[in-house]
Design a protein around this motif. Structure first.
Motif, PDB file in Angstrom:
ATOM      1  N   ARG A 109       0.848  -1.189   0.000  1.00 54.37           N
ATOM      2  CA  ARG A 109       0.000   0.000   0.000  1.00 54.37           C
ATOM      3  C   ARG A 109       0.883   1.239   0.000  1.00 54.37           C
ATOM      4  NH1 ARG A 109      -0.147   2.298   5.063  1.00 54.37           N
ATOM      5  NH2 ARG A 109       0.459   0.998   6.820  1.00 54.37           N
ATOM      6  N   ARG A 110       0.250   2.366  -0.250  1.00 62.79           N
ATOM      7  CA  ARG A 110       0.950   3.648  -0.173  1.00 62.79           C
ATOM      8  C   ARG A 110       0.855   4.164   1.253  1.00 62.79           C
ATOM      9  NH1 ARG A 110       2.074   4.860  -5.261  1.00 62.79           N
ATOM     10  NH2 ARG A 110       0.649   4.176  -6.884  1.00 62.79           N
ATOM     11  N   ALA A 111       1.848   4.933   1.652  1.00 64.41           N
ATOM     12  CA  ALA A 111       1.863   5.513   3.002  1.00 64.41           C
ATOM     13  C   ALA A 111       0.706   6.496   3.160  1.00 64.41           C
ATOM     14  CB  ALA A 111       3.183   6.228   3.247  1.00 64.41           C
ATOM     15  N   GLU A 112       0.160   6.514   4.342  1.00 63.05           N
ATOM     16  CA  GLU A 112      -0.862   7.501   4.686  1.00 63.05           C
ATOM     17  C   GLU A 112      -0.156   8.825   4.995  1.00 63.05           C
ATOM     18  OE1 GLU A 112      -4.041   7.197   4.342  1.00 63.05           O
ATOM     19  OE2 GLU A 112      -3.929   5.073   3.822  1.00 63.05           O
ATOM     20  N   PRO A 113      -0.875   9.951   5.050  1.00 66.95           N
ATOM     21  CA  PRO A 113      -0.223  11.232   5.358  1.00 66.95           C
ATOM     22  C   PRO A 113       0.575  11.136   6.659  1.00 66.95           C
ATOM     23  CG  PRO A 113      -2.484  11.613   4.671  1.00 66.95           C
ATOM     24  CD  PRO A 113      -2.323  10.122   4.819  1.00 66.95           C
ATOM     25  N   GLY A 114       1.831  11.530   6.602  1.00 67.88           N
ATOM     26  CA  GLY A 114       2.700  11.522   7.774  1.00 67.88           C
ATOM     27  C   GLY A 114       3.331  10.183   8.100  1.00 67.88           C
ATOM     28  N   GLU A 115       2.976   9.122   7.377  1.00 63.70           N
ATOM     29  CA  GLU A 115       3.532   7.783   7.638  1.00 63.70           C
ATOM     30  C   GLU A 115       4.827   7.590   6.857  1.00 63.70           C
ATOM     31  OE1 GLU A 115       1.994   3.154   7.671  1.00 63.70           O
ATOM     32  OE2 GLU A 115       1.053   4.566   6.290  1.00 63.70           O
ATOM     33  N   THR A 116       5.789   6.928   7.472  1.00 64.49           N
ATOM     34  CA  THR A 116       7.074   6.655   6.836  1.00 64.49           C
ATOM     35  C   THR A 116       7.000   5.356   6.041  1.00 64.49           C
ATOM     36  OG1 THR A 116       8.192   7.732   8.679  1.00 64.49           O
ATOM     37  CG2 THR A 116       9.535   6.301   7.299  1.00 64.49           C
ATOM     38  N   PRO A 117       7.531   5.333   4.811  1.00 62.66           N
ATOM     39  CA  PRO A 117       7.571   4.089   4.035  1.00 62.66           C
ATOM     40  C   PRO A 117       8.430   3.034   4.732  1.00 62.66           C
ATOM     41  CG  PRO A 117       7.996   5.973   2.625  1.00 62.66           C
ATOM     42  CD  PRO A 117       8.037   6.468   4.044  1.00 62.66           C
ATOM     43  N   GLY A 118       8.150   1.780   4.452  1.00 61.79           N
ATOM     44  CA  GLY A 118       8.919   0.693   5.042  1.00 61.79           C
ATOM     45  C   GLY A 118       8.174  -0.619   4.940  1.00 61.79           C
ATOM     46  N   ALA A 119       8.464  -1.508   5.885  1.00 62.55           N
ATOM     47  CA  ALA A 119       7.826  -2.820   5.906  1.00 62.55           C
ATOM     48  C   ALA A 119       7.533  -3.213   7.338  1.00 62.55           C
ATOM     49  CB  ALA A 119       8.726  -3.853   5.250  1.00 62.55           C
ATOM     50  N   HIS A 120       6.401  -3.859   7.515  1.00 61.69           N
ATOM     51  CA  HIS A 120       6.004  -4.419   8.805  1.00 61.69           C
ATOM     52  C   HIS A 120       5.952  -5.937   8.585  1.00 61.69           C
ATOM     53  CE1 HIS A 120       4.900  -0.348  10.008  1.00 61.69           C
ATOM     54  NE2 HIS A 120       4.291  -0.255   8.826  1.00 61.69           N
ATOM     55  N   ILE A 121       6.851  -6.657   9.246  1.00 62.56           N
ATOM     56  CA  ILE A 121       6.998  -8.082   8.987  1.00 62.56           C
ATOM     57  C   ILE A 121       6.824  -8.865  10.290  1.00 62.56           C
ATOM     58  CG2 ILE A 121       8.581  -9.876   8.151  1.00 62.56           C
ATOM     59  CD1 ILE A 121       9.978  -7.504   6.592  1.00 62.56           C
ATOM     60  N   THR A 122       6.012  -9.904  10.233  1.00 58.41           N
ATOM     61  CA  THR A 122       5.881 -10.801  11.380  1.00 58.41           C
ATOM     62  C   THR A 122       6.101 -12.242  10.893  1.00 58.41           C
ATOM     63  OG1 THR A 122       3.485 -10.991  11.103  1.00 58.41           O
ATOM     64  CG2 THR A 122       4.260  -9.345  12.647  1.00 58.41           C
ATOM     65  N   ILE A 123       6.690 -13.038  11.764  1.00 63.74           N
ATOM     66  CA  ILE A 123       6.980 -14.432  11.455  1.00 63.74           C
ATOM     67  C   ILE A 123       6.418 -15.285  12.582  1.00 63.74           C
ATOM     68  CG2 ILE A 123       8.797 -16.147  11.038  1.00 63.74           C
ATOM     69  CD1 ILE A 123      10.140 -12.910  10.637  1.00 63.74           C
ATOM     70  N   GLU A 124       5.679 -16.326  12.225  1.00 59.47           N
ATOM     71  CA  GLU A 124       5.107 -17.237  13.215  1.00 59.47           C
ATOM     72  C   GLU A 124       5.368 -18.670  12.787  1.00 59.47           C
ATOM     73  OE1 GLU A 124       1.028 -15.610  14.674  1.00 59.47           O
ATOM     74  OE2 GLU A 124       1.156 -15.298  12.507  1.00 59.47           O
ATOM     75  N   ARG A 125       5.569 -19.520  13.751  1.00 60.39           N
ATOM     76  CA  ARG A 125       5.662 -20.936  13.438  1.00 60.39           C
ATOM     77  C   ARG A 125       4.290 -21.379  12.943  1.00 60.39           C
ATOM     78  NH1 ARG A 125       9.338 -21.239  18.045  1.00 60.39           N
ATOM     79  NH2 ARG A 125      11.238 -22.201  17.279  1.00 60.39           N
ATOM     80  N   THR A 126       4.271 -22.198  11.900  1.00 61.77           N
ATOM     81  CA  THR A 126       3.023 -22.744  11.386  1.00 61.77           C
ATOM     82  C   THR A 126       2.735 -24.051  12.102  1.00 61.77           C
ATOM     83  OG1 THR A 126       3.479 -21.765   9.226  1.00 61.77           O
ATOM     84  CG2 THR A 126       1.821 -23.479   9.292  1.00 61.77           C
ATOM     85  N   ILE A 127       1.516 -24.186  12.525  1.00 61.77           N
ATOM     86  CA  ILE A 127       1.152 -25.419  13.252  1.00 61.77           C
ATOM     87  C   ILE A 127       0.665 -26.460  12.280  1.00 61.77           C
ATOM     88  CG2 ILE A 127      -0.401 -26.377  14.990  1.00 61.77           C
ATOM     89  CD1 ILE A 127      -0.411 -23.595  16.276  1.00 61.77           C
TER      90      ILE A 127
END
Length: 127
Positions: A109-127
């Motif tokens: 997605r594109r950044a919202e006003p005032g939001e910094t570009p980047g990545a939000h990453i989460t990793i979970e073990r798959t059951i």
């Protein structure tokens, strides 16, 4: 983590059967993801299957000003951007090999006003 997400996958031939990544920005992006993953993951590499969720936030177009951001439907492809993250997480020793990723949740997605570009990453073990 902050930064402009970069794709991996397109190669450019340089002669004699050799090729290099087409994006000159990819090495810096992968280093940043690797560093952030090492700082966040404390412990040995994960064993077994994992699920990775990645939200890629791309820079806003200046023309948007304070308007809500429209969906990000232009290059780079979400799967090529995820590929760069998978390799960086392997380099950071979050898991042994990105082949362990059996589920990807990718959103760009594109950044919202005032939001910094980047990545939000989460990793979970798959059951």
């Amino acid at each position: 983590m902050e930064g402009t997400p970069r794709p991996q996958g397109s190669k450019r031939p340089v002669g004699r059967g050799r090729s290099i990544e087409a994006s000159k920005y990819l090495p810096g992006w992968r280093k940043a993801v690797t560093a952030a993953a090492r700082a966040a993951h404390d412990g040995p590499p994960l064993d077994g299957p994992v699920t990775v969720t990645a939200v890629f936030v791309f820079p806003r177009a200046k023309a948007l000003k304070d308007k809500p951001a429209p969906p990000h439907t232009s290059a780079p492809d979400a799967d090529k951007t995820a590929r760069a993250v998978g390799d960086a997480l392997t380099a950071a020793e979050v898991f042994h090999d990105d082949a362990q990723i059996n589920t990807w949740h990718i959103h760009k997605r594109r950044a919202e006003p005032g939001e910094t570009p980047g990545a939000h990453i989460t990793i979970e073990r798959t059951i």
